[in-house]
Design an enzyme around this catalytic site. Structure first.
Site, PDB file in Angstrom:
ATOM      1  N   SER A  95       0.779  -1.238   0.000  1.00  0.00           N
ATOM      2  CA  SER A  95       0.000   0.000   0.000  1.00  0.00           C
ATOM      3  C   SER A  95       0.809   1.287   0.000  1.00  0.00           C
ATOM      4  O   SER A  95       0.225   2.370  -0.105  1.00  0.00           O
ATOM      5  CB  SER A  95      -0.968   0.006   1.181  1.00  0.00           C
ATOM      6  OG  SER A  95      -2.040  -0.866   0.936  1.00  0.00           O
ATOM      7  N   THR A 332       2.303   2.574   5.296  1.00  0.00           N
ATOM      8  CA  THR A 332       2.659   1.186   5.543  1.00  0.00           C
ATOM      9  C   THR A 332       2.175   0.366   4.353  1.00  0.00           C
ATOM     10  O   THR A 332       1.301   0.801   3.602  1.00  0.00           O
ATOM     11  CB  THR A 332       1.990   0.676   6.829  1.00  0.00           C
ATOM     12  OG1 THR A 332       0.691   1.270   6.931  1.00  0.00           O
ATOM     13  CG2 THR A 332       2.802   1.038   8.047  1.00  0.00           C
TER      14      THR A 332
END
Length: 403
Positions: A95, A332
């Site tokens: 992501s 993250t």
């Protein structure tokens, strides 16, 4: 030419294959370190070794700080060959890809091709059932669109195996989301969803007239000379030297699954980029240093909605508030076999990227959070309130991409 000082710190455990290298190369024009505490390299090394002991075959981290580079590694890049992991290895960033997608759209907004407060329907007529959903709501996870990966990866390994070689269109992924009830009304609440950044990919392609791959290359990868950053969809392999990623099954004690080769077509503009610790630090430093977007665009990315007591989310950008009072910005990433933390100080002058080569392992995920504390709080990092406090990756359903 600057003076270079190299220090090796080797672990006694050859089994873990650990080594830490601190390299200092400070050019004459380097800015002073400022108010950030000095990184705690011993603690950084310890976090990586703990992640390996908890089940990650390999772990690594790199800190870029005012021209100095410090890095650490633990474990192996390949369980079969036993080759030690290296910060030269490429990996899937999950992501963190969302920040790349957002940068492209913020550039398009600056160019007058996109209004963040306009309805998505203005640019992609008929795609979404609610014309109230705006581009800004999509980029801030406030659209209410259901995250299709929740049911796709309800079963970690079998769900992954069912899609690892498939090729989806972006619209097919959106359609999977629209089969479900939305989580909230547009703008009403923050609710993390990969669907939002699939929509972002469709916006990129519509507004640029090019593929997501071309947009990344022309607007980010080539200008920053990111030599390890690639978008190979729908190819399954990670080109060049890379670390393998290992998915942890739901059943305790079951063998790890080599998840390295996959199309990542189920994520695309939400999580399919490949990169390295060096390139991600370069990218974040450039973004937060104001070299990828106009100041007004960056300010909008940094306008945050609270997620919990230690996190907030802006536009494709996450803020984490650390124990020493320092806030860092980045993202993250969780994709099968890889956990990534990529964050930088507000001014971009200190950046950290850390990686563990497993997923669906909360112990490893929480341990790797400690790399942020080591890099930005140093010895001022405080002991976590309770070992029982476990943070789960928001990025995905078990073992998938979500952060």
């Amino acid at each position: 030419m600057p003076h270079v000082h190299v220090t090796h710190l080797a672990s006694k455990s050859a089994v873990l294959g650990t080594v830490v290298l601190s390299l200092l190369a400070v050019p004459a024009h380097a800015a002073p370190t400022g108010s950030l505490p000095k990184p705690d390299l011993t603690a950084l090394h310890g976090a990586l070794r703990t992640a390996v002991a908890q089940g990650a075959p390999g772990a690594m981290a790199r800190i870029d700080d005012h021209g100095s580079v410090r890095w650490a590694v633990a474990g192996v890049a390949d369980r079969k060959s036993g080759r030690a992991i290296s910060n030269a290895d490429r990996f899937r960033i999950g992501s963190v890809t969302k920040t790349f997608s957002t940068v492209v759209l913020m550039q398009l907004a600056k160019e007058g091709k996109l209004n963040l407060d306009a309805s998505v329907d203005r640019y992609l007529p008929g795609l979404l059932p609610d014309r109230r959903i705006t581009v800004r709501q999509v980029l801030s996870h406030r659209s209410g669109l259901y995250d299709y990966t929740n049911d796709m990866f309800a079963k970690t390994v079998s769900g992954f195996e069912a899609v690892r070689t498939k090729v989806f269109t972006l619209r097919q992924l959106v359609d999977r989301s629209l089969k479900h009830t939305r989580t909230n009304a547009p703008g009403a609440a923050y609710s993390y969803s990969n669907t939002n950044f699939v929509v972002a990919g469709l916006l990129i392609e519509k507004l640029t007239g090019h593929s997501v791959k071309t947009a990344y290359e022309n607007r980010i990868i080539k200008p920053l000379k990111l030599r390890d950053t690639l978008y190979v969809h729908p190819g399954k392999k990670i080109p060049g030297r890379h670390a393998k990623g290992y998915l942890t099954p739901d059943k305790a004690g079951a063998p790890l699954v080599d998840a390295t080769e996959q199309t990542v077509s189920w994520a695309q503009s939400a999580g399919a980029v490949i990169s390295s610790t060096r390139d991600l630090n370069t990218f974040l430093s450039a973004l937060l240093g104001g070299r990828l977007t106009a100041p007004s665009q960056l300010k909008q990315m940094e306008r945050m909605t609270p997620v919990n007591s230690t996190q907030a989310y802006g536009l494709g950008l996450r803020r984490r508030d650390l124990s020493c009072g320092v806030s860092v910005y980045g993202h993250t990433g969780t994709v099968q076999g890889f956990y990534t933390y990529a964050f930088a100080s507000k001014d971009g002058r200190r950046s950290l990227t850390s990686l563990a080569t497993t997923s669906n392992n909360d112990g490893v995920y929480n341990t790797m959070l400690g790399t942020l504390e080591s890099a930005f709080c140093g010895k001022k990092a405080k002991v976590r309130r309770s070992a029982a406090v476990v943070e789960h990756s928001e990025d995905a359903a078990a073992g998938a991409v979500r952060d």
